[in-house]
Design a protein around this motif. Structure first.
Motif, short mmCIF file in Angstrom:
data_model
loop_
_atom_site.label_atom_id
_atom_site.label_comp_id
_atom_site.label_asym_id
_atom_site.label_seq_id
_atom_site.Cartn_x
_atom_site.Cartn_y
_atom_site.Cartn_z
N GLU A 16 7.82 -0.50 -1.38
CA GLU A 16 8.74 -0.79 -0.27
C GLU A 16 10.09 -0.02 -1.18
OE1 GLU A 16 8.49 -3.73 2.76
OE2 GLU A 16 7.22 -2.88 3.30
N GLU A 17 10.62 -1.16 -2.17
CA GLU A 17 11.61 -1.31 -2.57
C GLU A 17 11.78 -0.06 -3.51
OE1 GLU A 17 13.78 -3.81 -6.20
OE2 GLU A 17 11.65 -4.77 -5.54
N GLY A 18 10.97 0.68 -4.27
CA GLY A 18 10.73 1.84 -4.67
C GLY A 18 11.21 2.67 -3.88
N VAL A 54 6.90 4.80 4.15
CA VAL A 54 6.34 3.50 3.61
C VAL A 54 4.93 2.99 4.84
CG1 VAL A 54 6.26 1.39 3.18
CG2 VAL A 54 7.53 2.32 2.55
N ALA A 55 4.91 3.67 5.72
CA ALA A 55 4.02 3.18 6.64
C ALA A 55 2.83 4.07 6.50
CB ALA A 55 4.47 3.43 8.65
N TRP A 56 3.71 5.81 6.88
CA TRP A 56 3.31 7.35 6.88
C TRP A 56 1.91 7.32 4.62
CZ3 TRP A 56 2.44 11.37 2.98
CH2 TRP A 56 1.59 12.42 3.86
N MET A 98 5.23 10.45 -4.17
CA MET A 98 3.65 9.43 -4.72
C MET A 98 3.45 9.12 -5.56
SD MET A 98 2.08 11.37 -1.80
CE MET A 98 0.59 12.23 -2.45
N LEU A 99 3.99 9.19 -6.40
CA LEU A 99 3.82 8.78 -7.99
C LEU A 99 3.90 7.75 -7.62
CD1 LEU A 99 3.32 9.15 -11.39
CD2 LEU A 99 5.90 9.27 -11.03
N LEU A 100 4.80 6.93 -7.20
CA LEU A 100 5.51 5.88 -6.75
C LEU A 100 3.83 4.41 -6.42
CD1 LEU A 100 8.93 5.00 -5.85
CD2 LEU A 100 7.68 3.85 -7.08
N HIS A 101 3.49 5.59 -5.26
CA HIS A 101 2.87 4.71 -3.91
C HIS A 101 0.94 4.33 -5.30
CE1 HIS A 101 -0.90 5.28 -1.59
NE2 HIS A 101 -0.06 4.50 -0.69
N TYR A 109 4.15 -1.45 -11.32
CA TYR A 109 5.37 -1.26 -11.04
C TYR A 109 6.79 -0.82 -12.21
CZ TYR A 109 3.07 -4.14 -8.01
OH TYR A 109 1.30 -4.79 -7.36
N GLU A 110 6.32 -0.21 -13.18
CA GLU A 110 7.55 0.62 -14.36
C GLU A 110 8.34 1.41 -14.08
OE1 GLU A 110 7.14 2.71 -18.56
OE2 GLU A 110 5.38 1.62 -17.78
N THR A 111 8.14 2.11 -13.16
CA THR A 111 9.06 2.74 -12.23
C THR A 111 9.75 2.40 -11.75
OG1 THR A 111 7.31 5.26 -12.69
CG2 THR A 111 9.40 4.75 -11.33
N ILE A 112 9.31 1.38 -10.69
CA ILE A 112 10.14 0.59 -9.91
C ILE A 112 11.07 -0.22 -10.67
CG2 ILE A 112 10.27 -0.93 -8.03
CD1 ILE A 112 7.47 0.37 -7.44
#
Length: 196
Positions: A16-18, A54-56, A98-101, A109-112
């Motif tokens: 969600e934060e990402g 986020v939900a999707w 998509m990448l974050l997911h 969580y590196e990207t975030i």
């Protein structure tokens, strides 16, 4: 252990934060919110887009594909903000989400963290607007730093043309509503009489 494809509570929170961070850096969305292209509730519409994405992605048991996400984002920008994106940013944003997911599913969580450390989006937009303004000022100056007569004449012609176009447009879009690769689309609804 969580079933495959389901985010843990920690991963969901990070995801969600990402999503919020990615959207806060999406210039088309942030300009739409700042200029209220979606009306007075533009900020709430942007928040709802975050919730919906986020939900999707996170709460579905069905496989999700990037082209579906691109379509969802495109439709939302058009319907909620009257904005059509043609600058490639929509595809980039969908790819980042998509990448974050995928990373969050793996507990990565590196990207975030990188997004958190990269600074504020509003600051980025303000800087890009200032750079754009500085560039246009530089373009309108001669080598000695004085405006050239030719540029002044061209600007006057352009302003006259813009005035004609604006007066023939029902929604009177301002020049900031059209930018590199994306633009505000006039509302399909008829607007009421202007109040004096």
């Amino acid at each position: 252990m969580e079933p495959k494809g389901v985010l843990s509570p920690e991963a969901l929170s990070k995801f969600e934060e990402g999503v919020r961070l990615v959207f806060s850096r999406w210039t088309a969305l942030q300009m739409a919110v700042q200029n209220e292209w979606g009306g007075r509730t533009s900020a709430q519409k942007a928040h709802q887009l975050t919730v919906d994405v986020v939900a999707w992605l996170a709460h579905s048991t069905l496989p999700r594909y990037i082209d579906e996400l691109e379509e969802m984002l495109d439709e939302n920008m058009l319907l909620s903000f009257n904005t059509e994106t043609e600058d490639g940013s929509l595809e980039e944003v969908a790819e980042q989400l998509m990448l974050l997911h995928e990373e969050c599913l793996q507990g990565n969580y590196e990207t975030i963290s990188k997004l958190q450390m990269s600074g504020s989006a509003v600051q980025s937009i303000a800087q890009s607007q200032q750079l754009s303004k500085d560039d246009s000022e530089d373009d309108n100056s001669s080598e000695e730093g004085q405006p050239t007569l030719e540029m002044d004449i061209d600007t006057d012609r352009q302003n006259a043309t813009t005035d004609k176009v604006e007066s023939s447009t029902a929604d009177n879009l301002n020049e900031n509503d059209i930018a590199d690769g994306w633009s505000v689309v006039p509302s399909r609804r008829k607007r009421g009489q202007n109040k004096s």
